[in-house]
Design a protein around this motif. Structure first.
Motif, PDB file in Angstrom:
ATOM      1  N   LEU A  13     -13.832  89.141  29.152  1.00 36.41           N
ATOM      2  CA  LEU A  13     -14.930  87.931  29.408  1.00 36.41           C
ATOM      3  C   LEU A  13     -16.264  88.964  28.618  1.00 36.41           C
ATOM      4  O   LEU A  13     -16.811  87.519  27.539  1.00 36.41           O
ATOM      5  N   ASP A  14     -16.757  89.541  28.361  1.00 36.97           N
ATOM      6  CA  ASP A  14     -17.839  89.499  27.413  1.00 36.97           C
ATOM      7  C   ASP A  14     -18.399  88.850  26.209  1.00 36.97           C
ATOM      8  O   ASP A  14     -18.971  88.386  25.625  1.00 36.97           O
ATOM      9  N   GLU A  15     -17.031  88.859  25.390  1.00 35.47           N
ATOM     10  CA  GLU A  15     -16.765  88.502  24.547  1.00 35.47           C
ATOM     11  C   GLU A  15     -16.767  86.622  23.900  1.00 35.47           C
ATOM     12  O   GLU A  15     -16.839  85.961  23.548  1.00 35.47           O
ATOM     13  N   TYR A  16     -16.361  86.392  25.565  1.00 37.39           N
ATOM     14  CA  TYR A  16     -15.682  84.983  26.000  1.00 37.39           C
ATOM     15  C   TYR A  16     -17.487  84.279  26.060  1.00 37.39           C
ATOM     16  O   TYR A  16     -17.639  83.059  25.748  1.00 37.39           O
ATOM     17  N   THR A  17     -18.302  84.733  26.799  1.00 40.28           N
ATOM     18  CA  THR A  17     -19.029  83.855  27.799  1.00 40.28           C
ATOM     19  C   THR A  17     -20.172  84.616  26.086  1.00 40.28           C
ATOM     20  O   THR A  17     -21.487  85.701  27.052  1.00 40.28           O
ATOM     21  N   ASN A  18     -20.174  84.235  24.918  1.00 40.38           N
ATOM     22  CA  ASN A  18     -22.010  84.605  24.064  1.00 40.38           C
ATOM     23  C   ASN A  18     -22.787  83.113  23.869  1.00 40.38           C
ATOM     24  O   ASN A  18     -23.751  83.598  23.324  1.00 40.38           O
ATOM     25  N   GLN A  19     -22.559  82.098  24.420  1.00 34.14           N
ATOM     26  CA  GLN A  19     -23.613  80.976  24.547  1.00 34.14           C
ATOM     27  C   GLN A  19     -24.718  81.386  25.477  1.00 34.14           C
ATOM     28  O   GLN A  19     -24.573  81.777  26.650  1.00 34.14           O
ATOM     29  N   ASP A  20     -25.959  81.446  24.937  1.00 35.79           N
ATOM     30  CA  ASP A  20     -26.857  80.959  26.115  1.00 35.79           C
ATOM     31  C   ASP A  20     -27.277  79.536  26.746  1.00 35.79           C
ATOM     32  O   ASP A  20     -27.256  79.081  26.260  1.00 35.79           O
ATOM     33  N   ILE A  21     -27.229  79.985  27.913  1.00 35.25           N
ATOM     34  CA  ILE A  21     -27.606  78.751  28.616  1.00 35.25           C
ATOM     35  C   ILE A  21     -28.594  78.811  29.789  1.00 35.25           C
ATOM     36  O   ILE A  21     -28.646  79.415  30.464  1.00 35.25           O
ATOM     37  N   LYS A  22     -29.170  77.627  30.058  1.00 36.61           N
ATOM     38  CA  LYS A  22     -30.920  77.496  30.704  1.00 36.61           C
ATOM     39  C   LYS A  22     -30.348  76.711  31.714  1.00 36.61           C
ATOM     40  O   LYS A  22     -29.419  76.029  32.351  1.00 36.61           O
ATOM     41  N   ILE A  23     -30.850  77.640  32.860  1.00 43.27           N
ATOM     42  CA  ILE A  23     -30.327  77.670  34.216  1.00 43.27           C
ATOM     43  C   ILE A  23     -31.363  77.254  34.756  1.00 43.27           C
ATOM     44  O   ILE A  23     -32.753  78.211  34.994  1.00 43.27           O
ATOM     45  N   LYS A  24     -31.695  76.293  35.790  1.00 43.40           N
ATOM     46  CA  LYS A  24     -33.221  75.471  36.182  1.00 43.40           C
ATOM     47  C   LYS A  24     -33.319  76.112  37.996  1.00 43.40           C
ATOM     48  O   LYS A  24     -31.992  75.973  38.472  1.00 43.40           O
ATOM     49  N   GLN A  25     -34.722  77.028  38.493  1.00 41.44           N
ATOM     50  CA  GLN A  25     -33.744  77.687  39.875  1.00 41.44           C
ATOM     51  C   GLN A  25     -34.589  77.356  40.523  1.00 41.44           C
ATOM     52  O   GLN A  25     -35.809  77.073  39.962  1.00 41.44           O
ATOM     53  N   ILE A  26     -34.697  76.743  41.611  1.00 44.24           N
ATOM     54  CA  ILE A  26     -35.902  76.619  42.453  1.00 44.24           C
ATOM     55  C   ILE A  26     -36.203  78.062  43.030  1.00 44.24           C
ATOM     56  O   ILE A  26     -35.738  78.683  43.772  1.00 44.24           O
TER      57      ILE A  26
ATOM     58  N   GLY B 208     -23.275  83.078  29.317  1.00 46.34           N
ATOM     59  CA  GLY B 208     -22.563  82.341  29.302  1.00 46.34           C
ATOM     60  C   GLY B 208     -21.218  80.728  28.745  1.00 46.34           C
ATOM     61  O   GLY B 208     -21.691  81.378  27.552  1.00 46.34           O
ATOM     62  N   ARG B 209     -19.941  80.919  28.636  1.00 49.88           N
ATOM     63  CA  ARG B 209     -19.612  79.391  28.268  1.00 49.88           C
ATOM     64  C   ARG B 209     -19.135  78.796  28.807  1.00 49.88           C
ATOM     65  O   ARG B 209     -18.866  78.146  30.408  1.00 49.88           O
ATOM     66  N   LEU B 210     -19.856  77.550  28.173  1.00 49.13           N
ATOM     67  CA  LEU B 210     -19.769  76.497  28.805  1.00 49.13           C
ATOM     68  C   LEU B 210     -18.746  75.121  28.695  1.00 49.13           C
ATOM     69  O   LEU B 210     -18.706  75.063  26.936  1.00 49.13           O
ATOM     70  N   GLN B 211     -17.643  74.340  29.333  1.00 48.22           N
ATOM     71  CA  GLN B 211     -17.024  73.781  28.793  1.00 48.22           C
ATOM     72  C   GLN B 211     -16.577  72.608  29.410  1.00 48.22           C
ATOM     73  O   GLN B 211     -16.632  72.723  30.470  1.00 48.22           O
TER      74      GLN B 211
ATOM     75  N   THR C 234     -17.005  73.037  33.353  1.00 43.34           N
ATOM     76  CA  THR C 234     -17.237  74.411  34.207  1.00 43.34           C
ATOM     77  C   THR C 234     -18.440  75.570  32.504  1.00 43.34           C
ATOM     78  O   THR C 234     -17.888  75.862  31.680  1.00 43.34           O
ATOM     79  N   LEU C 235     -18.424  76.433  33.807  1.00 41.09           N
ATOM     80  CA  LEU C 235     -19.459  77.629  33.434  1.00 41.09           C
ATOM     81  C   LEU C 235     -18.509  78.556  33.814  1.00 41.09           C
ATOM     82  O   LEU C 235     -18.823  78.789  34.945  1.00 41.09           O
ATOM     83  N   TYR C 236     -18.214  79.353  32.467  1.00 47.33           N
ATOM     84  CA  TYR C 236     -17.925  81.530  32.893  1.00 47.33           C
ATOM     85  C   TYR C 236     -18.740  81.430  32.684  1.00 47.33           C
ATOM     86  O   TYR C 236     -19.383  81.863  31.901  1.00 47.33           O
ATOM     87  N   THR C 237     -19.045  82.548  33.823  1.00 54.69           N
ATOM     88  CA  THR C 237     -20.709  83.958  33.622  1.00 54.69           C
ATOM     89  C   THR C 237     -20.791  84.440  34.513  1.00 54.69           C
ATOM     90  O   THR C 237     -19.297  84.549  36.019  1.00 54.69           O
TER      91      THR C 237
ATOM     92  N   ILE D  63     -15.723  91.246  41.947  1.00 56.92           N
ATOM     93  CA  ILE D  63     -15.954  89.392  42.004  1.00 56.92           C
ATOM     94  C   ILE D  63     -16.115  89.962  40.244  1.00 56.92           C
ATOM     95  O   ILE D  63     -17.243  90.499  39.668  1.00 56.92           O
ATOM     96  N   GLU D  64     -15.491  89.864  39.458  1.00 58.43           N
ATOM     97  CA  GLU D  64     -15.473  89.521  37.614  1.00 58.43           C
ATOM     98  C   GLU D  64     -16.122  88.840  36.987  1.00 58.43           C
ATOM     99  O   GLU D  64     -16.517  89.540  36.390  1.00 58.43           O
ATOM    100  N   PHE D  65     -16.411  87.718  37.801  1.00 62.72           N
ATOM    101  CA  PHE D  65     -16.679  86.558  36.856  1.00 62.72           C
ATOM    102  C   PHE D  65     -16.552  85.479  38.557  1.00 62.72           C
ATOM    103  O   PHE D  65     -16.246  85.336  38.818  1.00 62.72           O
TER     104      PHE D  65
END
Length: 97
Positions: free
Chosen positions: A2-15, A33-36, A55-58, A90-92
């Motif tokens: 999964l580490d090879e697959y989740t190579n995108q930088d994804i911005k998360i806004k958290q409260i 993560g990987r955003l599809q 779907t975001l995989y992370t 939990i794997e992902f």
């Protein structure tokens, strides 16, 4: 794998809380993560069927109150599925927006 697959930088806004005036305080962090983008019907936290547009995989632990920021647009997280491996850990996570 999964580490090879989740190579995108994804911005998360958290409260993170509220200030002294009652305004919501947020922070934006970057995760891997990987955003599809693909429409899919999923069950939200209330058990209703809703249409997810992506779907975001992370491996990150996100919450239903978080937002994914992509192309200057905020997408509300509507459901999170945890994928558990054979060892019981939990794997992902599959995060639906």
């Amino acid at each position: 794998m999964l580490d090879e697959y989740t190579n995108q930088d994804i911005k998360i806004k958290q409260i993170i809380g509220k200030d002294e005036y009652g305004d919501i305080q947020t922070e934006i962090k970057t995760i891997k993560g990987r955003l599809q983008f693909k429409n899919k019907i999923v069950a939200n936290a209330e058990g209703q069927q809703v249409t997810s547009s992506a779907t975001l995989y992370t491996k990150e632990n996100l919450k239903l109150t978080d937002y994914i920021v992509y192309n200057n647009k905020e997408f509300k997280i509507i459901a999170i599925s945890e994928i558990v491996g054979l060892d019981g850990n939990i794997e992902f996570r599959e995060v639906y927006v």
